[in-house]
Design a protein around this motif. Structure first.
Motif, PDB file in Angstrom:
ATOM      1  N   PHE A   1       0.832  -1.204   0.000  1.00 39.38           N
ATOM      2  CA  PHE A   1       0.000   0.000   0.000  1.00 39.38           C
ATOM      3  C   PHE A   1       0.866   1.253   0.000  1.00 39.38           C
ATOM      4  O   PHE A   1       0.601   2.201  -0.739  1.00 39.38           O
ATOM      5  N   ILE A   2       1.894   1.276   0.818  1.00 43.46           N
ATOM      6  CA  ILE A   2       2.779   2.438   0.906  1.00 43.46           C
ATOM      7  C   ILE A   2       3.477   2.683  -0.432  1.00 43.46           C
ATOM      8  O   ILE A   2       3.556   3.820  -0.904  1.00 43.46           O
ATOM      9  N   ARG A   3       3.958   1.618  -1.061  1.00 47.39           N
ATOM     10  CA  ARG A   3       4.605   1.766  -2.382  1.00 47.39           C
ATOM     11  C   ARG A   3       3.632   2.330  -3.396  1.00 47.39           C
ATOM     12  O   ARG A   3       3.965   3.243  -4.161  1.00 47.39           O
ATOM     13  N   GLU A   4       2.420   1.764  -3.433  1.00 48.00           N
ATOM     14  CA  GLU A   4       1.405   2.219  -4.389  1.00 48.00           C
ATOM     15  C   GLU A   4       1.007   3.668  -4.143  1.00 48.00           C
ATOM     16  O   GLU A   4       0.569   4.357  -5.054  1.00 48.00           O
ATOM     17  N   SER A   5       1.172   4.134  -2.916  1.00 50.24           N
ATOM     18  CA  SER A   5       0.840   5.513  -2.570  1.00 50.24           C
ATOM     19  C   SER A   5       1.906   6.500  -3.031  1.00 50.24           C
ATOM     20  O   SER A   5       1.716   7.704  -2.949  1.00 50.24           O
ATOM     21  N   GLY A   6       3.060   5.974  -3.462  1.00 49.73           N
ATOM     22  CA  GLY A   6       4.121   6.825  -3.975  1.00 49.73           C
ATOM     23  C   GLY A   6       5.097   7.320  -2.932  1.00 49.73           C
ATOM     24  O   GLY A   6       5.861   8.251  -3.188  1.00 49.73           O
ATOM     25  N   ALA A   7       5.090   6.729  -1.763  1.00 54.24           N
ATOM     26  CA  ALA A   7       6.021   7.160  -0.707  1.00 54.24           C
ATOM     27  C   ALA A   7       7.462   6.888  -1.131  1.00 54.24           C
ATOM     28  O   ALA A   7       7.752   5.947  -1.865  1.00 54.24           O
ATOM     29  N   ALA A   8       8.363   7.699  -0.610  1.00 57.62           N
ATOM     30  CA  ALA A   8       9.787   7.543  -0.921  1.00 57.62           C
ATOM     31  C   ALA A   8      10.441   6.473  -0.067  1.00 57.62           C
ATOM     32  O   ALA A   8      11.475   5.932  -0.445  1.00 57.62           O
ATOM     33  N   GLY A   9       9.840   6.181   1.078  1.00 62.79           N
ATOM     34  CA  GLY A   9      10.484   5.218   1.955  1.00 62.79           C
ATOM     35  C   GLY A   9       9.582   4.710   3.051  1.00 62.79           C
ATOM     36  O   GLY A   9       8.449   5.161   3.203  1.00 62.79           O
ATOM     37  N   ILE A  10      10.127   3.756   3.802  1.00 59.55           N
ATOM     38  CA  ILE A  10       9.424   3.167   4.926  1.00 59.55           C
ATOM     39  C   ILE A  10      10.355   3.079   6.126  1.00 59.55           C
ATOM     40  O   ILE A  10      11.577   3.183   5.983  1.00 59.55           O
ATOM     41  N   VAL A  11       9.751   2.858   7.275  1.00 65.01           N
ATOM     42  CA  VAL A  11      10.480   2.671   8.517  1.00 65.01           C
ATOM     43  C   VAL A  11      10.049   1.323   9.074  1.00 65.01           C
ATOM     44  O   VAL A  11       8.854   1.050   9.176  1.00 65.01           O
ATOM     45  N   LEU A  12      11.027   0.477   9.408  1.00 63.75           N
ATOM     46  CA  LEU A  12      10.703  -0.840   9.943  1.00 63.75           C
ATOM     47  C   LEU A  12      11.849  -1.375  10.766  1.00 63.75           C
ATOM     48  O   LEU A  12      12.935  -0.810  10.778  1.00 63.75           O
ATOM     49  N   GLY A  13      11.602  -2.474  11.460  1.00 61.19           N
ATOM     50  CA  GLY A  13      12.645  -3.134  12.240  1.00 61.19           C
ATOM     51  C   GLY A  13      12.177  -4.524  12.617  1.00 61.19           C
ATOM     52  O   GLY A  13      11.007  -4.714  12.946  1.00 61.19           O
ATOM     53  N   THR A  14      13.066  -5.485  12.534  1.00 60.20           N
ATOM     54  CA  THR A  14      12.729  -6.875  12.837  1.00 60.20           C
ATOM     55  C   THR A  14      13.798  -7.474  13.735  1.00 60.20           C
ATOM     56  O   THR A  14      14.986  -7.260  13.525  1.00 60.20           O
ATOM     57  N   LEU A  15      13.353  -8.207  14.748  1.00 60.66           N
ATOM     58  CA  LEU A  15      14.282  -8.860  15.664  1.00 60.66           C
ATOM     59  C   LEU A  15      13.943 -10.336  15.820  1.00 60.66           C
ATOM     60  O   LEU A  15      12.787 -10.734  15.676  1.00 60.66           O
ATOM     61  N   THR A  16      14.968 -11.107  16.157  1.00 59.13           N
ATOM     62  CA  THR A  16      14.762 -12.512  16.518  1.00 59.13           C
ATOM     63  C   THR A  16      14.435 -12.570  18.011  1.00 59.13           C
ATOM     64  O   THR A  16      14.562 -11.572  18.730  1.00 59.13           O
ATOM     65  N   ASP A  17      14.064 -13.750  18.474  1.00 61.51           N
ATOM     66  CA  ASP A  17      13.761 -13.927  19.903  1.00 61.51           C
ATOM     67  C   ASP A  17      14.947 -13.582  20.796  1.00 61.51           C
ATOM     68  O   ASP A  17      14.762 -13.186  21.949  1.00 61.51           O
ATOM     69  N   ASP A  18      16.163 -13.723  20.258  1.00 62.01           N
ATOM     70  CA  ASP A  18      17.349 -13.407  21.054  1.00 62.01           C
ATOM     71  C   ASP A  18      17.880 -11.990  20.773  1.00 62.01           C
ATOM     72  O   ASP A  18      19.053 -11.686  21.000  1.00 62.01           O
ATOM     73  N   ALA A  19      16.991 -11.116  20.295  1.00 65.04           N
ATOM     74  CA  ALA A  19      17.277  -9.686  20.109  1.00 65.04           C
ATOM     75  C   ALA A  19      18.439  -9.413  19.158  1.00 65.04           C
ATOM     76  O   ALA A  19      19.311  -8.592  19.431  1.00 65.04           O
ATOM     77  N   LYS A  20      18.424 -10.087  18.024  1.00 64.55           N
ATOM     78  CA  LYS A  20      19.347  -9.774  16.935  1.00 64.55           C
ATOM     79  C   LYS A  20      18.508  -9.410  15.713  1.00 64.55           C
ATOM     80  O   LYS A  20      17.301  -9.645  15.680  1.00 64.55           O
ATOM     81  N   VAL A  21      19.142  -8.833  14.697  1.00 68.82           N
ATOM     82  CA  VAL A  21      18.413  -8.499  13.475  1.00 68.82           C
ATOM     83  C   VAL A  21      17.873  -9.787  12.870  1.00 68.82           C
ATOM     84  O   VAL A  21      18.627 -10.735  12.636  1.00 68.82           O
TER      85      VAL A  21
END
Length: 176
Positions: free
Chosen positions: A25-45
């Protein structure tokens, strides 16, 4: 911001599906970017989930958000994130404390990011009166403000333009 809930930064299959829909949806809206973050259960990327989300993001710019502050070895995480060309910022307070309480850690992250495509975007606890000293000591080039730019420092109050202008003037005074 692509974040399906506020419980954690660890996502299950349903969460990832929701995030992929949001990115689409964000891409289709024409935004230049996104903000995100994902972690494992042991707090690593969580690189597996991150790669799926980055593929969906295509050429959009990506800021890795404050999930970064829950990672124990942030320098290792910076190196992991720098392997992904789409990620061009990390929004961080350089750990679990406010940015103002993590000046030395922030300075070290700015230094470590110097030979990557990633800009350290300092946030959490910054104030306009303390901004010049913070920028001078850490070397950050970009900052993120929340309530400090709002009337009476309250999130639900209006932004005060003169505070935004003052912060922008301070940052501009350090541009080289």
């Amino acid at each position: 911001m692509v974040r399906p809930h506020s419980q954690s930064f660890v996502y299950d299959e349903h969460d990832v599906t929701t995030m992929l829909d949001d990115i689409s949806f964000i891409r289709e809206s024409g935004a230049a970017g996104i903000v995100l973050g994902t972690l494992t259960d042991d707090a690593k990327v969580d690189t597996k989930t991150l790669e799926v989300l980055l593929q969906a993001a295509g050429s959009m710019n990506v800021t890795y958000h404050r999930a970064f502050d829950e990672i124990a070895d942030q320098h290792e995480a910076l190196q992991v994130l720098s392997a992904y060309p789409q990620i061009n910022r990390i929004l961080t307070s350089a750990g679990p404390r406010s940015a103002l309480q993590s000046v030395e850690e922030m300075k070290a992250l700015v230094h470590a990011s110097a030979h990557t495509q990633i800009t350290i975007l300092a946030g959490a606890g910054l104030t306009v009166p303390g901004l010049a000293a913070f920028v001078e000591h850490t070397g950050v080039k970009e900052v993120h403000f929340g309530s400090a730019l709002r009337k009476d420092g309250q999130y639900l109050r209006p932004i005060e333009p003169e505070k935004v202008q003052a912060a922008a003037k301070i940052i501009a005074s350090f541009e080289r």
